[in-house]
Design a protein around this motif. Structure first.
Motif, PDB file in Angstrom:
ATOM      1  N   UNK A   1       0.848  -1.186   0.000  1.00 50.77           N
ATOM      2  CA  UNK A   1       0.000   0.000   0.000  1.00 50.77           C
ATOM      3  C   UNK A   1       0.880   1.231   0.000  1.00 50.77           C
TER       4      UNK A   1
ATOM      5  N   UNK B   1       0.644   5.537   1.286  1.00 50.70           N
ATOM      6  CA  UNK B   1      -0.173   6.554   1.957  1.00 50.70           C
ATOM      7  C   UNK B   1      -0.025   7.874   1.219  1.00 50.70           C
TER       8      UNK B   1
ATOM      9  N   UNK C   1      -1.734  12.054   0.874  1.00 47.80           N
ATOM     10  CA  UNK C   1      -2.573  13.043   1.550  1.00 47.80           C
ATOM     11  C   UNK C   1      -3.072  14.060   0.546  1.00 47.80           C
TER      12      UNK C   1
ATOM     13  N   UNK D   1      -6.490  11.418   4.313  1.00 46.97           N
ATOM     14  CA  UNK D   1      -5.327  10.522   4.251  1.00 46.97           C
ATOM     15  C   UNK D   1      -5.811   9.288   3.520  1.00 46.97           C
TER      16      UNK D   1
ATOM     17  N   UNK E   1      -5.331   5.651   2.013  1.00 48.30           N
ATOM     18  CA  UNK E   1      -4.539   4.430   1.992  1.00 48.30           C
ATOM     19  C   UNK E   1      -4.795   3.752   0.652  1.00 48.30           C
TER      20      UNK E   1
ATOM     21  N   UNK F   1      -7.002  -2.494   7.259  1.00 44.53           N
ATOM     22  CA  UNK F   1      -7.189  -1.050   7.283  1.00 44.53           C
ATOM     23  C   UNK F   1      -8.657  -0.646   7.322  1.00 44.53           C
TER      24      UNK F   1
ATOM     25  N   UNK G   1       2.193   0.209  10.291  1.00 46.79           N
ATOM     26  CA  UNK G   1       2.162   0.690   8.911  1.00 46.79           C
ATOM     27  C   UNK G   1       1.313   1.953   8.785  1.00 46.79           C
ATOM     28  N   UNK G   2       0.370   2.138   9.703  1.00 48.86           N
ATOM     29  CA  UNK G   2      -0.482   3.321   9.608  1.00 48.86           C
ATOM     30  C   UNK G   2       0.284   4.589   9.944  1.00 48.86           C
TER      31      UNK G   2
ATOM     32  N   UNK H   1       2.792   5.557   8.615  1.00 50.43           N
ATOM     33  CA  UNK H   1       3.368   6.146   7.411  1.00 50.43           C
ATOM     34  C   UNK H   1       2.676   7.444   7.032  1.00 50.43           C
ATOM     35  N   UNK H   2       1.477   7.662   7.589  1.00 54.39           N
ATOM     36  CA  UNK H   2       0.778   8.897   7.235  1.00 54.39           C
ATOM     37  C   UNK H   2       1.392  10.108   7.917  1.00 54.39           C
ATOM     38  N   UNK H   3       2.159   9.865   8.989  1.00 51.99           N
ATOM     39  CA  UNK H   3       2.771  11.002   9.668  1.00 51.99           C
ATOM     40  C   UNK H   3       4.011  11.446   8.908  1.00 51.99           C
TER      41      UNK H   3
END
Lengths: 189, 879
Positions: free
Chosen positions: A53, A55, A57, A66, A68, A83, B74-75, B77-79
């Motif tokens: 995946x 990410x 924005x 955001x 995914x 997710x 893995x989440x 990664x948004x930061x």
């Protein structure tokens, strides 16, 4: 949410952040769709098959998304469910020129809608009938019928024909999604 | 506020470790925060730190737990927080081996690795390579190639090192990156250059020619990075050791030139390489030693340590060269760093003159209690070498050793001291009495069972021959009263040896053994009863066979034979003769072992005892058709090479001798990459009397693989003289041409071909197994009654010294020298060599060779054997 940030949000100073999940079969155009939403300067020129995946924005009407962007490859579809839990909206991209695999799309969609993390929540689902410019592309109505979208009663859904290469139809769809997330998710909290 | 107070208190208790009381479940619970829509970087970083801390403390995560934590991570990664992202990379690397579906982050990591943020790129490459599997590698190959030649040195290094790790996973893929690695070698950055060379060498290391080319090319351009030069020196040294080129090889010149490099590291590496090269002569050694000598005076402790350690190693092989540094080493004795001082002293002990021994020993004594066991072992080994060199100094050394024995120390340390004392006793008859007395005292207070047992065994063997055997008995009997069952049993055996050897002590021993029969342990009682009843018979022959001589059979084989017998007991009683005889390790092997432990570098944990060579052969041969019926394997010969090692087909032979048969094992190696050999067999032209029973071919022999073909032969019946013979041998096979890359044959049809091998000899030694007779004299006297004796005199004109003659005789006959008669005392013109062995079929052989040195060596050979033909065979083949 603290008092200050709530206040700031009402004034429109601070943007509310939401997570959306972009799913669909491989080669349906998910990464291209997401790429189009990004700022002009952040876009990439070359889209390669996503592994796992990624990410991304982007923003729309004071809402910070955001996304995914999940891989649609058969091997990774099982991993979508990790997710599901914390997403506020789903973008489901369908390749409308690929008649052959429409049944596969339906199967994956049914699996998604039946998943325990999804089925009891009122999550807006946005369908993009992508690649509408192709000669033999099905119309959005036909795809909605083919996927049996009329049977989805408990979730708001919307289907938009799109061409992710030019951006045609994408804005309309995402505006609907923004509106829905505002209504469904934010007003509840 | 209360929590603050508690924190403060904990800090005082726990020495300031903030993670002291964290628990796995709590941390995993906290990790759910990662799933929140808005990420709090500070909080998440802290939780990740805790998670990593736990993993590094050895906490085990289940697959489910790890996968959950991984996907939560893995989440993050948004930061866009840099610190958090780098923590995530670490987390990915830690969890990549435990969690499922880790390839989910591939795209995210590729994005970071090709992105603009330099802080992410190197770390992302490392994380990416830890999650990739062989199938996924194709997709990231392009990015890796780019990263290797990246302008940012950190990125390039990360990619190179990761590639090195990936070679374990997919060597074929990494091989394709060789051009990029080549380019990176030319980098200006010292680390990139080093890592690139490492990868390049790793890719090519199986290909000798390519490595030679690589080294030749790189030695000509001067590498900027000292690390890379060190690496190059190592590769060059390895090449030099493998090939036998003359001293003027360009590689040797290169290493020599590195002695003048401006970096100390390179200079040391070059000196170290020269010193350790097998074929270094003293002329080449001199510059290397003088460099090391210079380092001895360096203000940096690391350099001093490195130099003195290397000198210590050379002192064994080239003592004369090190003598030049003696003055510098003397200065290092008082070095504040104890490790350096120890090494300096031991080096001096190895090289020093006899006169300085006393002074040096005194010097060591002052600080021996301050150094660690590891270094004490080094000191002990130096003393061992010294004792062998200067036998006259044994009293000083022995006193020192016994003082060390009384000190505190681990098993390894104590064992090495005991070993040394034992070596001194064996080597120097004058030191025997004193040494045994020291050992007697030592077992009075020895906490290591294994060591005590060994010493008791030695006392049993050597004690009876001292002037006052009764002195030892008191020490031994004390063990029976005070120790654990294992030691008590050993003590009983030792006492019995005294009883059997010294008739005047027999009565007392019987009394002591009678007391031991009341022991609480079964084994001790059994032994006591056994010995006391044998000693009660008053029969010298019985003593010899059942007390003084121990079993000669190989223990694992005995166990297996007994098990077989117990499973299907026949009418006949178990036959001891059918059990293969244990192989006696040759002197060289034993010496090699000593040499290896002269270094401080630990060679890893001790290897588990391997199955003996004979055992593994017996196992392998047992699976061949027809071989199982031949009976137990009697002896396997050394490997004989039937071709030169650089030829197209490399063939070696091992001769396995059975009672009436011999099995020849031909190990063939195909060195042609464009040929596939099938149906590989060896055609023999046996000498008179031999019959070929069976040929077993090797069905397929691809490139670079070793396969075995076998031939089963029967010894000539009732015709011993003809059992020694020479066979012509031809290798026959079907050749199929094939593609060198895939190894698949081009066509199904091959053609017959053959290859001449060197002649193969079956010698007398192949048919004789060595046997260690502890009491050779007794066996010899006893043999008068039962054996046939043959005697003959020979003149060995080609030998010029007694040592040479002894060595040749032992090698030719394949017998075991007894009572250390294989060592010829210096300056004597006559010598008696005592040998013992067993001919196939369980026929005992005893040989006495009286040697006299005149013009050449004259030998009178007396053979006693239970079988007359065997004795005749021996006397006739010697001539």
């Amino acid at each position: 949410m603290g008092l200050f940030s709530k206040f700031a949000f009402f004034l429109g100073v601070r943007k509310k952040e939401v997570n959306v999940l972009v799913v669909g079969l491989n080669n349906s155009g998910k990464s291209t769709v997401v790429n189009h939403f990004k700022n002009e300067e952040e876009r990439v020129t070359e889209i390669v098959p996503t592994v796992g995946f990624s990410v991304e924005k982007f923003q729309n009407q004071n809402l910070a998304f955001t996304a995914f962007d999940m891989s649609g490859h058969g091997r990774y579809r099982d991993l979508w469910e990790h997710y599901y839990k914390d997403c506020h909206g789903i973008i489901f991209v369908v390749d409308s020129s690929d008649r052959l695999r429409l049944v596969v799309v339906k199967e994956e969609l049914d699996l998604l809608l039946q998943h325990p993390d999804i089925c009891n929540r009122k999550i807006p689902v946005l369908f993009f009938a992508n690649k509408m410019d192709c000669k033999d592309a099905l119309s959005s109505v036909k795809i909605a019928a083919g996927l049996g979208l009329d049977k989805i009663m408990d979730k708001p859904w919307h289907i938009a024909a799109s061409n992710a290469l030019t951006g045609e139809g994408l804005q309309e769809g995402v505006e609907w999604l923004t509106q829905q997330i505002r209504d469904v998710v934010l007003n509840k909290s | 506020m209360s929590s603050f107070k508690r924190d403060k208190k904990e800090e005082e208790d726990g020495g300031g470790n903030p993670f002291q009381n964290i628990e796995k479940t709590t941390v995993l619970q906290e990790a759910r925060v990662f799933n929140d829509t808005t990420v709090n970087p500070r909080k998440c970083t802290h939780i990740l730190t805790k998670l990593l801390y736990l993993l590094n403390q050895g906490e085990q995560l289940g697959t489910k737990e790890a996968t959950d934590a991984f996907f939560a991570m893995t989440k993050l990664f948004q930061s866009r927080d840099v610190i958090l992202r780098r923590m995530v990379y670490l987390g990915i690397k830690e969890l990549s081996s435990i969690a499922d579906d880790v390839i989910i982050v591939t795209s995210s990591l590729t994005k970071d690795m090709t992105g603009k943020e330099d802080l992410y790129r190197a770390a992302a490459i490392r994380a990416l390579c830890s999650i990739t599997d062989a199938t996924m590698l194709q997709t990231i190959e392009r990015y890796m190639k780019q990263a290797i030649v990246d302008r940012n040195s950190a990125v390039s290094s990360a990619a190179l090192v990761s590639s090195l790790h990936l070679t374990k996973l997919a060597p074929e893929v990494v091989k394709r990156w060789v051009n990029e690695a080549q380019e990176a070698v030319n980098s200006d950055n010292i680390m990139v250059q080093y890592h690139a060379l490492g990868l390049l060498y790793h890719i090519r290391k199986t290909d000798r020619l390519a490595v030679t080319k690589l080294v030749a090319k790189l030695t000509r351009i001067s590498l900027k990075s000292p690390y890379a030069v060190c690496m190059l020196i190592r590769i060059a040294a390895k090449l030099l050791d493998e090939e036998d080129t003359g001293a003027d090889s360009p590689l040797a010149d290169f290493i020599e030139s590195c002695l003048r490099h401006k970096s100390e590291m390179v200079v040391y590496e070059a000196a170290h390489a020269i010193v350790n090269l097998r074929r270094t002569t003293s002329r080449e050694l001199a510059p290397a030693i003088s460099v090391l000598q210079l380092f001895c005076g360096s203000p940096k402790p690391t350099l001093r340590f490195a130099a003195v350690r290397t000198l210590n190693q050379v002192a064994i092989s080239h003592p004369a060269a090190v003598t030049a540094c003696n003055l510098d080493l003397e200065n290092l004795i008082t070095d504040s760093n104890r490790s350096i001082a120890t090494l300096a002293i031991t080096t001096l002990l190895k090289t020093g003159a006899e006169s300085s021994v006393d002074r040096l020993m005194k010097q060591i004594a002052t600080f021996v209690s301050e150094i660690s066991d590891e270094f004490k072992v080094v000191v002990v080994q130096a003393i061992r070498a010294l004792a062998l060199k200067f036998p006259r100094k044994h009293s000083v050394l022995m006193n020192f050793l016994s003082a060390m024995l009384r000190d505190e120390g681990g098993l390894e340390y104590k064992a090495s001291i005991a070993d040394t004392i034992i070596t001194i006793i064996e080597d120097n008859p004058e030191a025997k009495e004193a040494g045994l007395a020291h050992l007697c005292e030592f077992i009075e207070d020895c906490e290591h069972t294994s060591l005590a047992v060994r010493i008791l065994h030695l006392l049993g063997k050597e004690g009876p021959r001292t002037k006052q055997p009764s002195r030892c008995i008191r020490f031994i009997y004390n063990r029976v009263i005070l120790e654990n069952p294992t030691v008590r049993a050993a003590a009983v055996s030792a006492m019995a040896q005294f009883g059997a050897t010294c008739p005047d002590l027999l009565e007392n021993i019987q009394v002591l053994l009678a007391r031991c029969q009341m022991d609480s342990d079964d084994e001790v009682r059994d032994r006591a009863t056994y010995y006391s009843s044998i000693l009660g018979q008053q029969d010298k022959g019985l003593y010899n066979n059942y007390i003084l001589e121990t079993l000669q059979v190989s223990i694992p084989a005995l166990e297996r034979s007994l098990k077989d017998y117990a499973l299907n007991p026949g009418d006949s009683p178990f036959d001891m003769k059918s059990v293969p005889i244990a192989v006696i390790p040759t002197r060289e092997e034993a010496e090699d072992k000593h040499k290896a432990d002269g270094m401080i570098i630990s060679s890893g944990p001790p290897k588990p005892p391997t199955v003996s060579r004979e055992e593994s052969f017996a196992e392998k041969l047992g699976h061949l058709p027809g071989v199982a019926d031949l009976g137990p394997l009697f002896k396997s010969s050394e490997v004989v090479e039937l071709t030169e090692s650089e030829t197209e087909y490399f063939v070696r032979c091992i001769k396995h001798c059975f009672t009436n048969h011999v099995v020849l094992q031909f190990d063939c190696l195909n060195t042609l990459s464009d040929q596939l050999l099938e149906d590989v067999r060896v055609q023999l032209d046996p000498s008179e009397g031999y019959t070929v029973l069976r040929e077993i071919a090797c069905p397929k022999l691809p490139y670079n693989e070793t396969g075995s073909a076998y031939v089963v032969l029967q010894f000539p019946e009732n015709d011993l003289p003809n059992s020694v013979g020479t066979f012509g041998a031809v290798l026959k096979f079907i050749v199929k041409d094939c593609d060198p890359n895939t190894g698949l044959p081009d066509t199904d049809e091959g053609y017959d071909d053959e290859y001449m091998l060197e002649d193969l000899e079956i010698t007398l030694g192949d048919q004789i197994q060595k046997i260690n007779k502890v009491n050779w004299g007794a066996a010899w006297d006893e043999a008068v009654a039962t054996c046939v004796e043959m005697e003959d005199t020979y003149s060995l004109s080609s030998m010029s010294t007694l040592e040479e003659a002894v060595k040749n005789i032992v090698q030719f006959l394949g017998l075991q020298p007894a009572e250390r008669t294989d060592k010829v005392p210096e300056g004597k013109t006559t010598h008696t060599l005592l040998l013992a062995g067993m001919f196939r079929g369980g026929i005992d052989i005893l040989v006495r060779a009286k040697l006299a040195l005149a013009d050449g060596v004259t030998m009178q050979l007396t053979v006693r054997s239970t079988d007359g033909d065997v004795a005749e065979l021996i006397t006739s083949t010697v001539g």
